[in-house]
Scaffold this motif. Structure first.
Motif, PDB file in Angstrom:
ATOM      1  N   GLY A   1       0.708  -1.369  -0.141  1.00 60.81           N
ATOM      2  CA  GLY A   1       0.004   0.042   0.031  1.00 60.81           C
ATOM      3  C   GLY A   1       0.798   1.179   0.048  1.00 60.81           C
ATOM      4  N   ARG A   2       2.227   1.068   0.013  1.00 60.83           N
ATOM      5  CA  ARG A   2       3.079   2.378  -0.164  1.00 60.83           C
ATOM      6  C   ARG A   2       3.686   2.227  -1.473  1.00 60.83           C
ATOM      7  N   ILE A   3       3.937   3.730  -1.936  1.00 59.39           N
ATOM      8  CA  ILE A   3       4.673   3.861  -2.933  1.00 59.39           C
ATOM      9  C   ILE A   3       6.184   3.890  -2.724  1.00 59.39           C
ATOM     10  N   GLN A   4       6.830   2.876  -3.394  1.00 56.71           N
ATOM     11  CA  GLN A   4       8.259   2.554  -3.444  1.00 56.71           C
ATOM     12  C   GLN A   4       9.179   3.328  -4.578  1.00 56.71           C
ATOM     13  N   THR A   5       8.395   3.365  -5.806  1.00 60.69           N
ATOM     14  CA  THR A   5       8.858   4.308  -6.698  1.00 60.69           C
ATOM     15  C   THR A   5       7.812   5.011  -7.372  1.00 60.69           C
ATOM     16  N   TYR A   6       8.204   6.288  -7.567  1.00 61.77           N
ATOM     17  CA  TYR A   6       7.036   7.155  -8.085  1.00 61.77           C
ATOM     18  C   TYR A   6       7.218   7.435  -9.747  1.00 61.77           C
ATOM     19  N   GLY A   7       6.202   7.545 -10.425  1.00 65.11           N
ATOM     20  CA  GLY A   7       6.042   7.458 -11.699  1.00 65.11           C
ATOM     21  C   GLY A   7       6.489   8.934 -12.104  1.00 65.11           C
ATOM     22  N   LEU A   8       5.653  10.039 -11.786  1.00 67.61           N
ATOM     23  CA  LEU A   8       5.713  11.315 -12.540  1.00 67.61           C
ATOM     24  C   LEU A   8       5.502  12.350 -11.411  1.00 67.61           C
ATOM     25  N   ASP A   9       6.372  13.365 -11.500  1.00 66.88           N
ATOM     26  CA  ASP A   9       6.438  14.586 -10.914  1.00 66.88           C
ATOM     27  C   ASP A   9       6.078  15.798 -11.903  1.00 66.88           C
ATOM     28  N   MET A  10       4.963  16.248 -12.344  1.00 61.20           N
ATOM     29  CA  MET A  10       4.619  16.886 -13.360  1.00 61.20           C
ATOM     30  C   MET A  10       4.303  18.462 -13.095  1.00 61.20           C
ATOM     31  N   LEU A  11       3.445  18.474 -12.008  1.00 63.72           N
ATOM     32  CA  LEU A  11       2.895  19.800 -11.670  1.00 63.72           C
ATOM     33  C   LEU A  11       3.136  20.430 -10.367  1.00 63.72           C
ATOM     34  N   ASN A  12       4.018  19.782  -9.534  1.00 66.93           N
ATOM     35  CA  ASN A  12       4.108  20.288  -8.326  1.00 66.93           C
ATOM     36  C   ASN A  12       5.071  21.687  -8.375  1.00 66.93           C
ATOM     37  N   GLY A  13       4.223  22.722  -7.536  1.00 67.43           N
ATOM     38  CA  GLY A  13       5.099  23.772  -7.381  1.00 67.43           C
ATOM     39  C   GLY A  13       4.806  24.958  -8.210  1.00 67.43           C
ATOM     40  N   ASN A  14       4.386  24.576  -9.472  1.00 73.28           N
ATOM     41  CA  ASN A  14       4.245  25.500 -10.460  1.00 73.28           C
ATOM     42  C   ASN A  14       2.663  24.976 -11.207  1.00 73.28           C
TER      43      ASN A  14
ATOM     44  N   ARG B   1      14.227   6.423  -7.574  1.00 77.16           N
ATOM     45  CA  ARG B   1      12.985   6.292  -7.152  1.00 77.16           C
ATOM     46  C   ARG B   1      11.799   7.109  -7.791  1.00 77.16           C
ATOM     47  N   TYR B   2      12.138   7.822  -8.611  1.00 71.44           N
ATOM     48  CA  TYR B   2      11.208   8.542  -9.676  1.00 71.44           C
ATOM     49  C   TYR B   2      11.452   8.408 -11.068  1.00 71.44           C
ATOM     50  N   GLY B   3      10.572   8.046 -11.768  1.00 75.03           N
ATOM     51  CA  GLY B   3      10.694   7.853 -13.218  1.00 75.03           C
ATOM     52  C   GLY B   3      10.892   9.014 -14.217  1.00 75.03           C
ATOM     53  N   ILE B   4       9.901  10.340 -13.871  1.00 68.25           N
ATOM     54  CA  ILE B   4       9.925  11.268 -14.750  1.00 68.25           C
ATOM     55  C   ILE B   4       9.742  12.282 -13.954  1.00 68.25           C
ATOM     56  N   LEU B   5      10.600  13.503 -14.043  1.00 69.38           N
ATOM     57  CA  LEU B   5      10.563  14.769 -13.490  1.00 69.38           C
ATOM     58  C   LEU B   5      10.431  15.701 -14.685  1.00 69.38           C
ATOM     59  N   ALA B   6       9.420  16.718 -14.573  1.00 70.98           N
ATOM     60  CA  ALA B   6       9.132  18.071 -15.348  1.00 70.98           C
ATOM     61  C   ALA B   6       9.585  19.224 -15.019  1.00 70.98           C
TER      62      ALA B   6
END
Length: 450
Positions: free
Chosen positions: A204-217, A284-289
């Protein structure tokens, strides 16, 4: 540079309209050629210019070469702080140069006559030639209705096209996902699907995140999505927004789908205080925008062996790739030592510091003549530089409102998004709530500006 993966920093401050102080009075005229002395000082006197910027970007040691080359000018560095800047503006004891994110702050500075137009200085400069300025510097122009036209109120020190992507190929390989073509724009739906496939959960916990797309902007990225679809969030007079248009509701609906998928940082799942960059480095993150600038924090790290830089995704029918920062310097209208400040401006923006910034990979140079300085020694550097050079053809200018700071708009928007998504409100209801909050800020700012 901070470890956060948002575009370095927008101007920090209150969550309401900021800089509620107008400069008033006639702008001081530009003096003749810059010779290292202020037109307000006597011959042979030493002038001290105050430069308000982030402590990590300029140090007393770093400005010594300038002071040695200009014995009549001393530089006093002041750590950037919104509250202090407001107080200095109110008291008339203003800095001579101030750090700012030109993409979002220029309309406000122009409308409130806080910044001194620099066109006369640029026209006489042998260091900063107008035809050598990268298109990003048009974000520092505002004619009262549109960014990209009118007087120049500042210049970027470096920049990125902030919706471009960084891919961790190791995460792709471990998830059995084929790496996309990094030179062709993904649709937002394709990007979301990739993020879902890359996300790995355990108990139930995320080990690897797929996409950080809109955070902060979120606000400027929704602006980008709507513009790509042929719409506009701001009204023509920039005094209101309309998130209830078909294009804006489509963008909100997409964000809701992304946030509810729980595959990366969002208004429903804020990132850790250290940001998402450490997680990307730890595979632990696949894609960062986050734009080309992020490479400066990656090239010397082991993760550089398995990363790729990719062109910006496309939401609508028009391919656009804007900058949300264009961080640089502006000169207050009431600055007391404008000529001396311009001498520093030229040195910092077009001298050795500018060359060093370009060679570091921490962002793109604001001068076209320095684009050849981008690092290409390592495979990751060469690959990102090649993609980025092609991306320049799609650079786009967004127009922000002069009646509220982006921080205020971002806070209002994300608050209503979080409330709406948590309450499972309809897209139309969320749009109406955003309109109410954001338009109240813009109305307040317009009244102050008048």
């Amino acid at each position: 540079m901070p470890s956060n993966t948002t575009r370095r920093t927008f101007l920090r401050g209150a969550t309401a309209t900021a800089f509620a102080v107008t400069a008033g009075g006639a702008l001081a005229s530009c003096a003749g050629s810059v010779n290292g002395k202020s037109s307000q000082s006597g011959e042979g006197q030493t002038v001290t210019i105050k430069v308000m910027t982030n402590t990590g970007e300029l140090t007393p040691e770093a400005v010594k070469p300038f002071e040695q080359a200009h014995p009549g000018i001393m530089v006093q560095l002041i750590a950037y702080d919104d509250t202090r800047l407001n107080a200095m503006l109110a008291a008339g004891d203003v800095p001579d140069l101030v750090r700012g994110a030109g993409a979002s702050i220029t309309p406000y500075l122009a409308a409130n006559k806080l910044a001194h137009p620099l066109d006369d200085y640029f026209s006489r400069s042998t260091v900063l030639k107008v035809d050598d300025l990268a298109p990003v510097n048009d974000l520092w122009r505002f004619d009262g209705a549109e960014q990209g036209a009118g007087p120049r109120y500042g210049m970027a020190k470096d920049y990125s096209q902030d919706t471009t992507l960084w891919l961790n190929t190791k995460v792709f390989e471990e998830a059995g996902v084929v790496l996309p073509d990094v030179t062709s724009p993904l649709t937002y739906e394709q990007l979301l699907a990739l993020g879902q496939k890359l996300t790995k959960r355990s108990a139930g916990r995320i080990q690897t995140y797929g996409l950080d797309m809109l955070n902060g902007n979120v606000f400027p990225k929704l602006m980008t999505m709507v513009a790509s679809a042929g719409g506009s969030i701001f009204a023509g007079d920039l005094q209101s927004v309309d998130f209830s248009s078909a294009e804006a509701q489509d963008a909100i609906a997409f964000y809701g789908e992304f946030a509810r998928a729980d595959i990366g940082a969002s208004v429903l799942a804020p990132p850790p205080e250290t940001g998402t960059l450490p997680l990307f480095k730890a595979d632990r993150y696949g894609i960062l925008a986050n734009g080309y600038w992020l490479g400066g924090g990656l090239y010397a790290d082991p993760v550089a062996e398995h990363i790729r830089f990719a062109t910006a995704p496309q939401f609508g029918t028009t391919r656009i790739s804007p900058c949300f920062g264009a961080t640089g310097l502006w000169m207050p209208a009431k600055a007391k030592n404008k000529d001396a400040a311009w001498a520093f401006f030229e040195w910092f923006m077009g001298g050795e510091p500018a060359k060093a910034r370009a060679a570091s990979g921490w962002g793109l140079p604001a001068l076209k003549s320095l684009e050849g300085e981008l690092p290409i020694e390592k495979p990751a550097q060469k690959q990102s530089a090649e993609v980025q050079r092609a991306e320049l053809a799609h650079f786009s200018t967004l127009t922000f409102s002069p009646y509220a700071k982006i921080d205020a708009l971002e806070a209002a928007l994300t608050q209503q998004l979080a409330v709406g998504l948590q309450g499972r409100h309809s897209t139309g209801r969320i749009a109406d709530a955003i309109n109410d909050k954001v338009n109240a800020l813009l109305k307040q700012g317009a009244e102050i500006t008048r």
